[in-house]
Design a protein around this motif. Structure first.
Motif, PDB file in Angstrom:
ATOM      1  N   ILE A  56     -32.866   0.330 -27.692  1.00 55.41           N
ATOM      2  CA  ILE A  56     -32.216  -0.980 -27.730  1.00 55.41           C
ATOM      3  C   ILE A  56     -31.366  -1.128 -28.987  1.00 55.41           C
ATOM      4  O   ILE A  56     -30.279  -1.730 -28.959  1.00 55.41           O
ATOM      5  CB  ILE A  56     -33.277  -2.091 -27.640  1.00 55.41           C
ATOM      6  CG1 ILE A  56     -33.907  -2.091 -26.242  1.00 55.41           C
ATOM      7  CG2 ILE A  56     -32.679  -3.458 -27.962  1.00 55.41           C
ATOM      8  CD1 ILE A  56     -35.059  -3.063 -26.088  1.00 55.41           C
ATOM      9  N   TRP A  72     -37.955  -7.265 -30.350  1.00 54.85           N
ATOM     10  CA  TRP A  72     -37.066  -8.313 -30.820  1.00 54.85           C
ATOM     11  C   TRP A  72     -35.758  -7.673 -31.268  1.00 54.85           C
ATOM     12  O   TRP A  72     -35.764  -6.728 -32.064  1.00 54.85           O
ATOM     13  CB  TRP A  72     -37.689  -9.084 -31.982  1.00 54.85           C
ATOM     14  CG  TRP A  72     -38.950  -9.808 -31.617  1.00 54.85           C
ATOM     15  CD1 TRP A  72     -40.221  -9.365 -31.777  1.00 54.85           C
ATOM     16  CD2 TRP A  72     -39.047 -11.091 -31.024  1.00 54.85           C
ATOM     17  NE1 TRP A  72     -41.122 -10.287 -31.316  1.00 54.85           N
ATOM     18  CE2 TRP A  72     -40.429 -11.371 -30.849  1.00 54.85           C
ATOM     19  CE3 TRP A  72     -38.121 -12.058 -30.620  1.00 54.85           C
ATOM     20  CZ2 TRP A  72     -40.894 -12.546 -30.288  1.00 54.85           C
ATOM     21  CZ3 TRP A  72     -38.578 -13.243 -30.065  1.00 54.85           C
ATOM     22  CH2 TRP A  72     -39.939 -13.476 -29.905  1.00 54.85           C
ATOM     23  N   THR A  81     -33.556 -12.445 -29.891  1.00 58.00           N
ATOM     24  CA  THR A  81     -34.113 -12.457 -28.542  1.00 58.00           C
ATOM     25  C   THR A  81     -35.247 -11.442 -28.454  1.00 58.00           C
ATOM     26  O   THR A  81     -35.180 -10.370 -29.050  1.00 58.00           O
ATOM     27  CB  THR A  81     -33.030 -12.108 -27.501  1.00 58.00           C
ATOM     28  OG1 THR A  81     -31.903 -12.963 -27.693  1.00 58.00           O
ATOM     29  CG2 THR A  81     -33.552 -12.259 -26.077  1.00 58.00           C
ATOM     30  N   LEU A  83     -37.577  -9.111 -25.889  1.00 60.49           N
ATOM     31  CA  LEU A  83     -37.723  -8.497 -24.565  1.00 60.49           C
ATOM     32  C   LEU A  83     -39.167  -8.019 -24.425  1.00 60.49           C
ATOM     33  O   LEU A  83     -39.595  -7.111 -25.147  1.00 60.49           O
ATOM     34  CB  LEU A  83     -36.744  -7.333 -24.401  1.00 60.49           C
ATOM     35  CG  LEU A  83     -36.647  -6.688 -23.009  1.00 60.49           C
ATOM     36  CD1 LEU A  83     -35.238  -6.126 -22.793  1.00 60.49           C
ATOM     37  CD2 LEU A  83     -37.658  -5.570 -22.836  1.00 60.49           C
ATOM     38  N   CYS A  89     -43.198  -3.646 -15.384  1.00 63.38           N
ATOM     39  CA  CYS A  89     -42.013  -2.974 -15.908  1.00 63.38           C
ATOM     40  C   CYS A  89     -42.371  -1.778 -16.780  1.00 63.38           C
ATOM     41  O   CYS A  89     -41.486  -1.037 -17.203  1.00 63.38           O
ATOM     42  CB  CYS A  89     -41.174  -3.953 -16.730  1.00 63.38           C
ATOM     43  SG  CYS A  89     -40.360  -5.231 -15.745  1.00 63.38           S
ATOM     44  N   PHE A 135     -34.362  -0.592 -20.185  1.00 65.42           N
ATOM     45  CA  PHE A 135     -34.611  -1.616 -21.206  1.00 65.42           C
ATOM     46  C   PHE A 135     -33.380  -1.821 -22.079  1.00 65.42           C
ATOM     47  O   PHE A 135     -32.981  -2.969 -22.362  1.00 65.42           O
ATOM     48  CB  PHE A 135     -35.804  -1.215 -22.083  1.00 65.42           C
ATOM     49  CG  PHE A 135     -37.118  -1.195 -21.368  1.00 65.42           C
ATOM     50  CD1 PHE A 135     -37.365  -2.028 -20.291  1.00 65.42           C
ATOM     51  CD2 PHE A 135     -38.130  -0.336 -21.783  1.00 65.42           C
ATOM     52  CE1 PHE A 135     -38.583  -2.011 -19.631  1.00 65.42           C
ATOM     53  CE2 PHE A 135     -39.357  -0.315 -21.138  1.00 65.42           C
ATOM     54  CZ  PHE A 135     -39.583  -1.151 -20.055  1.00 65.42           C
ATOM     55  N   ALA A 138     -30.576  -3.628 -20.210  1.00 62.65           N
ATOM     56  CA  ALA A 138     -30.855  -5.060 -20.046  1.00 62.65           C
ATOM     57  C   ALA A 138     -30.601  -5.817 -21.344  1.00 62.65           C
ATOM     58  O   ALA A 138     -30.017  -6.916 -21.336  1.00 62.65           O
ATOM     59  CB  ALA A 138     -32.295  -5.256 -19.586  1.00 62.65           C
ATOM     60  N   ALA A 139     -31.036  -5.240 -22.465  1.00 54.81           N
ATOM     61  CA  ALA A 139     -30.801  -5.902 -23.750  1.00 54.81           C
ATOM     62  C   ALA A 139     -29.318  -5.957 -24.083  1.00 54.81           C
ATOM     63  O   ALA A 139     -28.803  -6.972 -24.572  1.00 54.81           O
ATOM     64  CB  ALA A 139     -31.568  -5.168 -24.854  1.00 54.81           C
ATOM     65  N   TYR A 142     -27.649  -8.588 -22.005  1.00 59.24           N
ATOM     66  CA  TYR A 142     -27.943  -9.941 -22.493  1.00 59.24           C
ATOM     67  C   TYR A 142     -27.053 -10.278 -23.685  1.00 59.24           C
ATOM     68  O   TYR A 142     -26.532 -11.401 -23.786  1.00 59.24           O
ATOM     69  CB  TYR A 142     -29.409 -10.051 -22.881  1.00 59.24           C
ATOM     70  CG  TYR A 142     -29.792 -11.442 -23.324  1.00 59.24           C
ATOM     71  CD1 TYR A 142     -30.192 -12.403 -22.392  1.00 59.24           C
ATOM     72  CD2 TYR A 142     -29.746 -11.807 -24.669  1.00 59.24           C
ATOM     73  CE1 TYR A 142     -30.534 -13.686 -22.796  1.00 59.24           C
ATOM     74  CE2 TYR A 142     -30.082 -13.082 -25.083  1.00 59.24           C
ATOM     75  CZ  TYR A 142     -30.475 -14.021 -24.148  1.00 59.24           C
ATOM     76  OH  TYR A 142     -30.807 -15.302 -24.543  1.00 59.24           O
ATOM     77  N   ARG A 147     -27.783 -14.586 -20.122  1.00 60.01           N
ATOM     78  CA  ARG A 147     -28.899 -14.476 -19.182  1.00 60.01           C
ATOM     79  C   ARG A 147     -28.480 -13.875 -17.842  1.00 60.01           C
ATOM     80  O   ARG A 147     -29.239 -13.136 -17.215  1.00 60.01           O
ATOM     81  CB  ARG A 147     -29.495 -15.875 -18.949  1.00 60.01           C
ATOM     82  CG  ARG A 147     -30.705 -15.888 -18.060  1.00 60.01           C
ATOM     83  CD  ARG A 147     -31.900 -15.301 -18.768  1.00 60.01           C
ATOM     84  NE  ARG A 147     -33.025 -15.109 -17.853  1.00 60.01           N
ATOM     85  CZ  ARG A 147     -34.247 -14.771 -18.254  1.00 60.01           C
ATOM     86  NH1 ARG A 147     -34.499 -14.598 -19.538  1.00 60.01           N
ATOM     87  NH2 ARG A 147     -35.210 -14.595 -17.381  1.00 60.01           N
ATOM     88  N   PHE A 150     -28.347 -10.155 -18.132  1.00 65.57           N
ATOM     89  CA  PHE A 150     -29.699  -9.603 -18.224  1.00 65.57           C
ATOM     90  C   PHE A 150     -30.367  -9.544 -16.855  1.00 65.57           C
ATOM     91  O   PHE A 150     -30.960  -8.531 -16.483  1.00 65.57           O
ATOM     92  CB  PHE A 150     -30.535 -10.463 -19.179  1.00 65.57           C
ATOM     93  CG  PHE A 150     -31.979 -10.073 -19.226  1.00 65.57           C
ATOM     94  CD1 PHE A 150     -32.419  -9.037 -20.032  1.00 65.57           C
ATOM     95  CD2 PHE A 150     -32.921 -10.758 -18.443  1.00 65.57           C
ATOM     96  CE1 PHE A 150     -33.761  -8.675 -20.065  1.00 65.57           C
ATOM     97  CE2 PHE A 150     -34.254 -10.402 -18.468  1.00 65.57           C
ATOM     98  CZ  PHE A 150     -34.677  -9.357 -19.277  1.00 65.57           C
ATOM     99  N   HIS A 154     -31.556  -6.177 -15.134  1.00 68.18           N
ATOM    100  CA  HIS A 154     -33.012  -6.023 -15.082  1.00 68.18           C
ATOM    101  C   HIS A 154     -33.545  -6.014 -13.654  1.00 68.18           C
ATOM    102  O   HIS A 154     -34.390  -5.183 -13.300  1.00 68.18           O
ATOM    103  CB  HIS A 154     -33.663  -7.148 -15.879  1.00 68.18           C
ATOM    104  CG  HIS A 154     -35.151  -7.150 -15.824  1.00 68.18           C
ATOM    105  ND1 HIS A 154     -35.858  -8.022 -15.024  1.00 68.18           N
ATOM    106  CD2 HIS A 154     -36.072  -6.360 -16.434  1.00 68.18           C
ATOM    107  CE1 HIS A 154     -37.153  -7.781 -15.170  1.00 68.18           C
ATOM    108  NE2 HIS A 154     -37.320  -6.785 -16.003  1.00 68.18           N
TER     109      HIS A 154
END
Length: 216
Positions: A56, A72, A81, A83, A89, A135, A138-139, A142, A147, A150, A154
């Protein structure tokens, strides 16, 4: 020369028996590992978060840190944010089926345990990598699209990506484990000769040697 096949058959049976016991022990160890993953899934998710933090951190804004099963990211930016890696998951849901498939291959077939282990390592490595990419994607989505981005990655794109990777991991595990050994290039075919029990060969009176004239 006479050859007795009984000791060879005895050695072959003993080797097969030892190999069967070894496969059962290996299958049992893999089954225990699968059960341990299920029993310690909370600890496993925390370890996954540490690994996911590295992925991430490559795509998300700011710094990323792991705390338990939460990564975070965005630290140092106006928005931080978290996750959370949930049970469904987690990579555990991918690793356990692969371990159980390896148990079945080891216990049912005569595949060498070394090849099963190699196939399992390749399959697990692929499954873990695909989930970490999910992961990170998705981060990153975002951070770029909020949102909506994401949820899109996701729930749909990332999930499809992981499913495809999981299927490929299963195929690789099966192909590596059950691949037949090919003959070495240039190897001469083996010959099996059967000799009589009498080790001596007697020349009869009528037999003559080469280059020797028969006398009256």
């Amino acid at each position: 020369m006479s050859v007795s096949a009984a000791p060879l058959r005895t050695r072959t049976r003993a080797r097969d028996r030892r190999g069967g016991i070894g496969r059962l022990v290996t299958a049992g160890a893999l089954a225990v590992a699968a059960g341990a993953l299920i029993a310690t899934e909370a600890t496993t998710r925390a370890a996954e978060a540490i690994l996911a933090r590295e992925f991430i951190g490559l795509v998300a804004p700011g710094r990323a840190v792991a705390a338990g099963p939460i990564v975070w990211f965005g630290i140092g930016t106006p928005e931080v944010t978290g996750l959370m890696i949930t049970t469904m998951c987690s990579t555990t849901v991918l690793a356990v089926p692969l371990l159980l498939l390896a148990v079945a291959i080891t216990g049912i077939t005569r595949a060498p345990t070394s090849r099963v282990g190699l196939g399992l390592l390749v399959g697990l490595g692929l499954a873990i990598t695909c989930n970490m990419i999910r992961f990170a994607s998705a981060a990153g989505a975002y951070g770029a699209y909020g949102r909506e981005g994401f949820d899109l990655v996701h729930r749909y794109i990332g999930s499809l990506f992981v499913i495809v990777g999981f299927v490929v991991a299963i195929v690789l595990l099966l192909r590596i484990s059950l691949r037949e050994r090919g003959a070495r290039p240039g190897a001469a075919p083996a010959r099996v000769t059967r000799s009589s029990a009498n080790p001596s060969t007697t020349l009869g009176p009528s037999a003559s040697r080469p280059n020797e004239e028969s006398r009256p």
